[in-house]
Design an enzyme around this catalytic site. Structure first.
Site, PDB file in Angstrom:
ATOM      1  N   ASP A 173       1.264  -1.203   0.163  1.00  0.00           N
ATOM      2  CA  ASP A 173      -0.472  -0.095  -0.347  1.00  0.00           C
ATOM      3  C   ASP A 173       1.554   1.774   0.289  1.00  0.00           C
ATOM      4  O   ASP A 173       1.914   1.046   0.856  1.00  0.00           O
ATOM      5  CB  ASP A 173      -0.555   0.019   0.989  1.00  0.00           C
ATOM      6  N   GLY A 220      -4.825   5.200   1.893  1.00  0.00           N
ATOM      7  CA  GLY A 220      -5.347   3.601   2.980  1.00  0.00           C
ATOM      8  C   GLY A 220      -4.050   5.035   4.039  1.00  0.00           C
ATOM      9  O   GLY A 220      -3.314   6.049   4.099  1.00  0.00           O
ATOM     10  N   TYR A 226     -11.923   7.819 -14.143  1.00  0.00           N
ATOM     11  CA  TYR A 226     -11.981   6.303 -13.453  1.00  0.00           C
ATOM     12  C   TYR A 226     -12.720   4.995 -14.096  1.00  0.00           C
ATOM     13  O   TYR A 226     -11.716   4.433 -14.356  1.00  0.00           O
ATOM     14  CB  TYR A 226     -11.994   6.617 -11.829  1.00  0.00           C
TER      15      TYR A 226
END
Ligand code: UDP
Length: 319
Positions: free
Chosen positions: A31, A36, A146
């Site tokens: 990550d 996150g 997106y």
């Protein structure tokens, strides 16, 4: 079993890591902590977190070699983020997935890719089936980059399956919600809950008559795990979501009631909310026939329960 979860420090990823660790699996997370947070996973026993991007091919290769299966969740998500930085969205979502596909194919590791209901675009339907046509807005509306980037991911994964028999399954997640989701990048439920708990007006964009179906993350994660276990789903695409629909205005009212808040509702024109690159879709709910038939999937958690869980989570963070 050893599993790699890309994007494992994110909202859905962290819930998946918890579930895998609870089954006794060794979990690795890759990550870049862009959206996150390490705090989402630091409590998970035995978990190893590597802070880097899925675009770093050497790191991905080393990790894939170490594990049996890969859940690829890492992506740039959230309408606000997409509209603010379309360059990064496109690069990250396409390039990162290309790297993960190449390396999992090299070592023949089963791969689950999370895609999105955005793929369906602004079609005039209300309920979307996996094989439906996709209706995208124009390229000067950045929101659609997106969906386009995730569509390329799907094309690529399905091509790897067809040409190389690489075991891959794709899931299209519809508005997934629950504790740890942040409202910072546009997501509506944590935004409304935060506003209600702070006594601020709830910002309903447009006329509020647009509808969505919200699914509890705890109902999504077991489906991801099951799809990873089944080989007959390889090379296929599945919707995961819930088909209870609610208008955004009604959602705002429910949040106010359940939070016991005195907040009011404020209608905000779309241009004011997101600028010119934005375009909303009126309705979006999944047809669940395919996933039901494949693995007996059924969402269990109702909207009020979901709202209560998010309220409890946001309250705990405010302390
Ligand atoms: N929305 C809203 N107020 C907010 C954030 C979102 O009215 O503060 C609306 C948004 O325009 C959309 C719906 O809520 O119609 C769901 O938005 P979200 O970004 O959570 O997910 P989307 O379904 O658009 O990907």
């Amino acid at each position: 079993m050893r599993a790699l979860v890309t994007g494992g420090a994110g909202f859905i990823g962290s819930h998946l890591c918890e579930a895998l660790a609870a089954r006794g699996e060794k979990v690795f997370v890759l990550d870049d902590l862009s959206t996150g947070r390490f705090e989402n996973i630091e409590h998970i026993p035995g978990l190893e977190c590597i802070i880097d991007s899925t675009m770093n091919q050497e790191i991905v290769r080393d990790l894939v070699r170490e594990v049996d299966v890969v859940f690829h969740l890492a992506a740039t998500v959230g309408v606000q983020l997409v509209v603010n930085d379309p360059i990064h969205t496109i690069k990250n979502n396409i390039w990162g997935t290309e790297v993960v596909l190449e390396e999992t194919c090299r070592y023949r590791r089963k791969l689950l890719i999370t895609s999105t209901s955005e793929i369906y675009g602004r079609g005039s339907r209300e309920i979307f089936q996996e094989d439906d046509d996709r209706v995208m807005g124009p390229t000067n509306r950045h929101r659609w980059c997106y969906a386009a980037s995730k569509a390329i991911d799907e094309f690529l994964a399905l091509a790897y399956w067809r040409q190389k028999k690489h075991p891959t399954v794709i899931v299209r997640l519809f508005n997934t919600v629950g504790p740890r989701q942040t409202g910072r990048y546009g997501m509506v439920i944590p935004t409304f809950v935060g506003q209600a708990l702070h006594g601020e007006p709830l910002t309903v964009f447009g006329d509020g008559k647009q509808t969505r179906s919200f699914t509890y993350v705890g109902d999504v994660v077991p489906a991801l795990v099951t799809l990873m276990e089944r080989s007959e789903v390889n090379g296929d695409v599945f919707n995961i979501g819930s088909n209870t629909r609610v208008s955004i205005e009604e959602l705002a009212r429910r949040v106010i009631t359940r939070a016991g808040s005195r907040s009011e509702i404020k209608f905000v024109p779309y241009e004011e909310a997101y600028g010119e690159g934005y375009e909303d879709m009126r309705h979006r709910a999944p047809c669940l026939d395919k996933i039901r038939a494949a693995i007996g999937y059924e969402p269990k958690t109702g909207l009020d329960q979901i709202i209560d869980k998010v309220i409890a989570d946001v309250r705990a963070r405010m302390r």
